[in-house]
Design an enzyme around this catalytic site. Structure first.
Site, PDB file in Angstrom:
ATOM      1  CD  GLU A  41      -2.271  -1.147   0.083  1.00  0.00           C
ATOM      2  OE1 GLU A  41      -2.810  -0.413  -0.824  1.00  0.00           O
ATOM      3  OE2 GLU A  41      -2.685  -3.244  -0.238  1.00  0.00           O
ATOM      4  CG  HIS A  63      -0.530   1.312  -4.487  1.00  0.00           C
ATOM      5  ND1 HIS A  63      -0.739   0.660  -5.866  1.00  0.00           N
ATOM      6  CD2 HIS A  63      -1.176  -0.094  -4.540  1.00  0.00           C
ATOM      7  CE1 HIS A  63      -1.406   0.018  -6.399  1.00  0.00           C
ATOM      8  NE2 HIS A  63      -1.650  -1.151  -4.409  1.00  0.00           N
ATOM      9  CG  HIS A 119      -1.521  -3.715  -8.832  1.00  0.00           C
ATOM     10  ND1 HIS A 119      -3.115  -3.975  -8.420  1.00  0.00           N
ATOM     11  CD2 HIS A 119      -1.569  -3.969  -7.545  1.00  0.00           C
ATOM     12  CE1 HIS A 119      -3.699  -3.348  -7.347  1.00  0.00           C
ATOM     13  NE2 HIS A 119      -2.239  -3.804  -6.465  1.00  0.00           N
ATOM     14  CG  ASN A 174      12.571  17.811   5.345  1.00  0.00           C
ATOM     15  OD1 ASN A 174      13.410  18.251   4.258  1.00  0.00           O
ATOM     16  ND2 ASN A 174      10.997  17.801   5.386  1.00  0.00           N
TER      17      ASN A 174
END
EC number: 3.4.24.-
Length: 238
Positions: free
Chosen positions: A159, A162, A168, A219
C-alpha cells in the site's frame, strides 16, 4: 511493457529518501490483543522493520515516527459494514484534520483487525505521498500466526508503494527474482520480499514528474519515537 532490469550500480545512484511513518492501531487491534499494549507495540515495530527492509533496495528509509493506539474507541467508522474505500477516505480526512496538526509525518497507515472486505486486505491512494489527505493507507492485520508476520508487512509495504506511484505488476511480465513481487495484485503463493523492475521504474518516474515531486521525504527524521494512547492523547517517548 515492464522497465528494464536495474543493476545494483544504478540502484546505488538513486537519491536517498526518508519516510516518517505513523501507524494507527484501531480499537479492533486493541481488542484483538486483549489490551496488551506491549504486544501491539512489538507487532508494529516488527512490521515496520520488515517494511524498511523491503524499501532498502529503493534507497528509502522507512522509520516509525508515532504509534497511536485507539484504546477506548475508534475515531472514524471501522466496522465490517464499512466499505474499503469509505474507510480510506475517512482515515485521510481524520489525518488531515487531526493527526497532522499534532505530529509532523509523511505517511500514515491504519492497522485494523476488522475484515472490511472479504477480498481486500489493504487499500491506498496512488501517487499521493506528501498529500495531507491522501498520503494514507489502511491494512488488515490478517495473519494470526507470528511466523506469518511477513504477510501483513508485505501488505503494508504494497500500500505504501501505491502512495509512491507504483501500480500493480502485470502478471508474467514483471520480474523480481521470485514468482510474485510486492506489487502483485494479490498474494496467492506466499509473500514476496522484492519489488519488480516495473515498480522501481514507476517509483523513479514519480520522483521526477513535476506534478508529484514529493518534497516531504527529503528530510531525515529525528531519532525520537512516541506512542500515543487514545483518547486523551497521552504521549510516551521511547
Amino acid at each position: 511493457p515492464c522497465w528494464k532490469g536495474w543493476s545494483e550500480d544504478e540502484q546505488n545512484l538513486w537519491p536517498q529518501r526518508y519516510i516518517q511513518l505513523v501507524v494507527v492501531a484501531d480499537h479492533g487491534m486493541f481488542m484483538k490483543y486483549n489490551g496488551d499494549l506491549a504486544a501491539i507495540r512489538k507487532r508494529v515495530h516488527e512490521l515496520v522493520n520488515n517494511i524498511n527492509g523491503f524499501y532498502r533496495s529503493l534507497n528509502i528509509d522507512v522509520s516509525l515516527t508515532d504509534l497511536e493506539i485507539w484504546s477506548d474507541q475508534d475515531f472514524i467508522t471501522v466496522v465490517q459494514s464499512s466499505s474499503a474505500k469509505n474507510t480510506l477516505n475517512s482515515f485521510g480526512e481524520w489525518r488531515e484534520a487531526d493527526l497532522l496538526r499534532r505530529k509532523s509525518h509523511d505517511h500514515a497507515q491504519l492497522l485494523t483487525a476488522i475484515d472490511l472486505d472479504d477480498d481486500t486486505v489493504g487499500l491506498a491512494y496512488t501517487s499521493s505521498m506528501c498529500n495531507p489527505r491522501k498520503s494514507v493507507a489502511w491494512g488488515q492485520d490478517h495473519s494470526e500466526e507470528p511466523i506469518n508476520l511477513l504477510d501483513v508487512g508485505v501488505t503494508m509495504a504494497h500500500e505504501l508503494g501505491h502512495n509512491l506511484g507504483m501500480n500493480h505488476d502485470e502478471e508474467k511480465k514483471c520480474h523480481c527474482g521470485a514468482s510474485l513481487c510486492i506489487m502483485s495484485p494479490s498474494i496467492t503463493e506466499g509473500p514476496s520480499l522484492e519489488f519488480s523492475d516495473d515498480s522501481m521504474g514507476y517509483y523513479q518516474s514519480f520522483l521526477v514528474v513535476v506534478n508529484y515531486n514529493p518534497q516531504c521525504i527529503l528530510n531525515k527524521p529525528e531519532d525520537q519515537y512516541y506512542y500515543i494512547l487514545s483518547p486523551k492523547h497521552r504521549i510516551y517517548s521511547w
